[in-house]
Design a protein around this motif. Structure first.
Motif, PDB file in Angstrom:
ATOM      1  N   UNK A  53     -16.518  13.905  17.514  1.00 21.64           N
ATOM      2  CA  UNK A  53     -17.113  14.675  18.194  1.00 21.64           C
ATOM      3  C   UNK A  53     -17.921  14.088  19.398  1.00 21.64           C
ATOM      4  N   UNK A  54     -18.170  13.056  18.847  1.00 24.75           N
ATOM      5  CA  UNK A  54     -18.582  11.967  20.215  1.00 24.75           C
ATOM      6  C   UNK A  54     -17.344  11.210  21.033  1.00 24.75           C
ATOM      7  N   UNK A  55     -16.211  11.333  20.744  1.00 27.20           N
ATOM      8  CA  UNK A  55     -15.001  10.842  21.757  1.00 27.20           C
ATOM      9  C   UNK A  55     -15.159  10.085  21.574  1.00 27.20           C
ATOM     10  N   UNK A  56     -14.546   9.809  19.755  1.00 23.20           N
ATOM     11  CA  UNK A  56     -14.291   8.114  19.375  1.00 23.20           C
ATOM     12  C   UNK A  56     -12.523   8.770  18.570  1.00 23.20           C
ATOM     13  N   UNK A  57     -12.337   9.665  18.951  1.00 20.20           N
ATOM     14  CA  UNK A  57     -10.628  10.299  17.809  1.00 20.20           C
ATOM     15  C   UNK A  57      -9.649   8.679  18.422  1.00 20.20           C
ATOM     16  N   UNK A  58      -9.377   8.528  17.620  1.00 23.20           N
ATOM     17  CA  UNK A  58      -8.270   7.683  17.004  1.00 23.20           C
ATOM     18  C   UNK A  58      -8.384   6.246  18.193  1.00 23.20           C
ATOM     19  N   UNK A  59      -9.817   6.242  18.087  1.00 20.98           N
ATOM     20  CA  UNK A  59     -10.631   4.632  18.956  1.00 20.98           C
ATOM     21  C   UNK A  59     -11.562   3.904  17.690  1.00 20.98           C
ATOM     22  N   UNK A  60     -12.323   5.301  16.982  1.00 19.82           N
ATOM     23  CA  UNK A  60     -13.044   4.842  16.105  1.00 19.82           C
ATOM     24  C   UNK A  60     -12.902   5.032  14.902  1.00 19.82           C
ATOM     25  N   UNK A  61     -12.448   4.849  13.827  1.00 18.59           N
ATOM     26  CA  UNK A  61     -12.274   5.181  12.437  1.00 18.59           C
ATOM     27  C   UNK A  61     -14.195   4.563  11.898  1.00 18.59           C
ATOM     28  N   UNK A  62     -14.097   4.935  10.453  1.00 17.43           N
ATOM     29  CA  UNK A  62     -15.320   5.108   9.338  1.00 17.43           C
ATOM     30  C   UNK A  62     -14.727   3.566   9.117  1.00 17.43           C
ATOM     31  N   UNK A  63     -13.325   3.099   8.683  1.00 18.77           N
ATOM     32  CA  UNK A  63     -13.009   1.904   8.320  1.00 18.77           C
ATOM     33  C   UNK A  63     -12.578   1.114   9.236  1.00 18.77           C
ATOM     34  N   UNK A  64     -12.857   1.760  10.163  1.00 18.24           N
ATOM     35  CA  UNK A  64     -13.085   0.209  11.102  1.00 18.24           C
ATOM     36  C   UNK A  64     -14.167  -0.431  11.310  1.00 18.24           C
ATOM     37  N   UNK A  65     -15.196  -0.001  10.889  1.00 22.27           N
ATOM     38  CA  UNK A  65     -16.990  -0.332  10.969  1.00 22.27           C
ATOM     39  C   UNK A  65     -16.353  -1.734   9.924  1.00 22.27           C
ATOM     40  N   UNK A  66     -15.256  -1.452   8.915  1.00 21.10           N
ATOM     41  CA  UNK A  66     -15.265  -3.361   8.641  1.00 21.10           C
ATOM     42  C   UNK A  66     -14.759  -4.429   9.180  1.00 21.10           C
ATOM     43  N   UNK A  67     -13.230  -3.104  10.012  1.00 23.28           N
ATOM     44  CA  UNK A  67     -13.355  -4.563  10.896  1.00 23.28           C
ATOM     45  C   UNK A  67     -15.014  -4.982  12.434  1.00 23.28           C
ATOM     46  N   UNK A  68     -15.123  -4.383  12.494  1.00 19.94           N
ATOM     47  CA  UNK A  68     -16.297  -4.445  13.410  1.00 19.94           C
ATOM     48  C   UNK A  68     -17.599  -5.969  13.300  1.00 19.94           C
ATOM     49  N   UNK A  69     -17.828  -5.336  11.366  1.00 20.42           N
ATOM     50  CA  UNK A  69     -19.135  -6.518  10.719  1.00 20.42           C
ATOM     51  C   UNK A  69     -17.487  -7.590  10.600  1.00 20.42           C
ATOM     52  N   UNK A  70     -16.182  -7.927  10.467  1.00 16.88           N
ATOM     53  CA  UNK A  70     -15.694  -8.674   9.951  1.00 16.88           C
ATOM     54  C   UNK A  70     -15.327  -9.747  11.306  1.00 16.88           C
ATOM     55  N   UNK A  71     -15.068  -9.083  11.596  1.00 15.24           N
ATOM     56  CA  UNK A  71     -14.902 -10.185  13.246  1.00 15.24           C
ATOM     57  C   UNK A  71     -16.051 -10.448  13.796  1.00 15.24           C
ATOM     58  N   UNK A  72     -17.103  -9.809  14.368  1.00 11.52           N
ATOM     59  CA  UNK A  72     -18.108 -10.706  14.653  1.00 11.52           C
ATOM     60  C   UNK A  72     -18.921 -11.649  13.635  1.00 11.52           C
ATOM     61  N   UNK A  73     -18.348 -11.509  12.460  1.00 11.13           N
ATOM     62  CA  UNK A  73     -19.068 -12.563  11.700  1.00 11.13           C
ATOM     63  C   UNK A  73     -18.225 -13.361  11.341  1.00 11.13           C
ATOM     64  N   UNK A  74     -17.062 -13.717  11.980  1.00 13.32           N
ATOM     65  CA  UNK A  74     -16.572 -14.812  11.512  1.00 13.32           C
ATOM     66  C   UNK A  74     -16.483 -15.707  13.074  1.00 13.32           C
ATOM     67  N   UNK A  75     -16.441 -14.544  14.436  1.00 14.21           N
ATOM     68  CA  UNK A  75     -16.789 -15.018  15.493  1.00 14.21           C
ATOM     69  C   UNK A  75     -17.772 -16.157  15.595  1.00 14.21           C
ATOM     70  N   UNK A  76     -18.729 -15.523  14.632  1.00 16.69           N
ATOM     71  CA  UNK A  76     -20.304 -16.479  15.146  1.00 16.69           C
ATOM     72  C   UNK A  76     -20.161 -17.752  14.038  1.00 16.69           C
ATOM     73  N   UNK A  77     -18.804 -18.085  13.234  1.00 16.85           N
ATOM     74  CA  UNK A  77     -18.357 -19.048  12.753  1.00 16.85           C
ATOM     75  C   UNK A  77     -19.061 -18.962  11.076  1.00 16.85           C
TER      76      UNK A  77
END
Length: 411
Positions: A332-356
């Protein structure tokens, strides 16, 4: 029971049931050339020992041991051996030319639903109750209406393809992927128990869409700030809080939606997820950042008599919200096929890894299984380091929401 303790033959059902596996496969004579084979994993089946025309001895599989529709008891195994010998004689061919994997007559008509039920009982030992219930419900809704009463040995690959293609055309890609995987595994059970040599589900994935990418979909770095702001502004405040918690906690969506207040200690800033709800089948302690605690305290104001953090609308059923609630909110927010609940884990994981950040702490925060010495489990592993990581991530989310600047490189 040890094989050395066998007192008489033919083997009684009590003896057969009690026989224990050993470090290697072994056979025990039952009667009339029929042997019980006991494999290392405890599975038992029947084999006939006979002599080929060249004088060499060999074995022919007769079927799995048991009392089920697809299995043979001791007397049935002997009758099956007699039937095979008679068939070879009537056809004027050596016994060795009969199909050694030929199924007893009663197996030929075994319905897919019976094989599915057997598979589900095996999986139940390793799955959580929630995973078992979801898998069973999915198969009952999408598979058994068309295939349940069909003898599974007679269902063509093209028929399975058409069934799965129908799910694909409806856009049920995640259901399609899981259902196909389950059915392929169900047929694999029939293969390893000598009930069929053919798995019609193999190779179908090459011609069907997969939900894998969609299930883990996530926004680009430039879109993260707007995503955070959109989640915070979602009209239903409890769901808005839930979406933010998914991003801050980086847990699996089903773990959050099924969470109960009794699992939280807000004063200590800890959430203990019981092993019954963890994919890894072990308790897991999640440290809570200050922002997470504040969101939970706000959410508690909406609490009713239920112990669920996110109770479903039907109070009579006493169930949490649907597993699609958070997905639908993002849609409903306009994120169909762009962001899923499970994809939140990817955001955290990538940010933490990029930050070393230390990969061991990141893996521990995501409850990933790690091989070797580092994988020795402790439900509170790296608790203090994970608390610091959780607080760092929550602070980063606040900065992103305000500044609108994302310096995260997402894979």
């Amino acid at each position: 029971m040890k094989r050395k303790d066998i007192k008489k033959r033919p083997l009684s059902d009590t003896t057969i049931e009690a026989l224990e596996p050993e470090s290697s496969m072994y056979r025990e004579l039952h009667a009339d050339g029929v042997y019980l084979r006991v494999k290392e994993n405890g599975m038992k089946d029947w084999q006939l020992r006979y002599k080929k025309p060249d004088g060499k001895w060999t074995w022919m599989g007769l079927g799995p041991y048991g009392k089920g529709a697809h299995q043979l008891g001791g007397q049935e195994a002997r009758e099956e051996a007699v039937k095979r010998a008679k068939e070879a004689k009537d056809r004027g061919i050596p016994l060795s030319e009969l199909n050694s994997k030929q199924a007893p007559d009663k197996l030929l008509q075994e319905p897919f639903s019976a094989l599915m039920a057997e598979w589900l009982e095996i999986k139940r030992k390793d799955w959580t109750e929630g995973t078992y219930d979801r898998a069973k419900r999915m198969l009952e809704i999408h598979i058994t209406p068309k295939m349940g009463n069909r003898p599974y040995r007679t269902i063509l690959a093209s028929e399975w393809f058409n069934l799965f293609k129908g799910l694909e055309e409806k856009g049920l890609l995640e259901t399609l992927t899981k259902a196909r995987s389950y059915c392929q595994d169900i047929y694999a059970l029939a293969q390893v128990t000598d009930r069929t040599q053919y798995n019609p589900i193999n190779n179908l994935h090459k011609f069907l869409e997969s939900s894998e990418n969609e299930n883990f979909a996530h926004v680009s770095p430039a879109e993260i700030p707007e995503l955070i702001r959109a989640m915070r502004a979602y009209p239903s405040r409890p769901i808005a809080i839930g979406l933010q918690l998914l991003m801050l906690l980086a847990v699996r969506p089903t773990e959050l939606r099924s969470a109960t207040w009794s699992e939280f200690d807000l004063k200590a800033g800890l959430w203990t997820i019981p092993e019954s709800r963890k994919k890894e089948r072990r308790d897991f302690v999640v440290p809570l950042a200050d922002q997470t605690v504040k969101l939970l305290q706000e959410l508690e104001k909406y609490r009713d008599r239920s112990d669920w953090l996110f109770p479903g609308r039907n109070t009579r059923k006493n169930e949490p919200i649907s597993n699609m609630t958070f997905n639908q909110a993002l849609d409903r927010m306009g994120y169909k096929s762009k962001q899923t609940p499970h994809g939140m884990r990817h955001l955290f994981s990538t940010a933490a890894n990029e930050a070393g950040k230390d990969h061991r702490i990141i893996d521990a925060a995501l409850a990933h299984k790690v091989k070797g010495v580092e994988g020795v489990y402790n439900k509170a592993m790296y608790l203090q380091q994970r608390r610091e990581l959780a607080q760092w991530w929550a602070d980063q989310v606040d900065v992103l929401a305000v500044s609108g600047i994302a310096n995260i490189q997402l894979a």
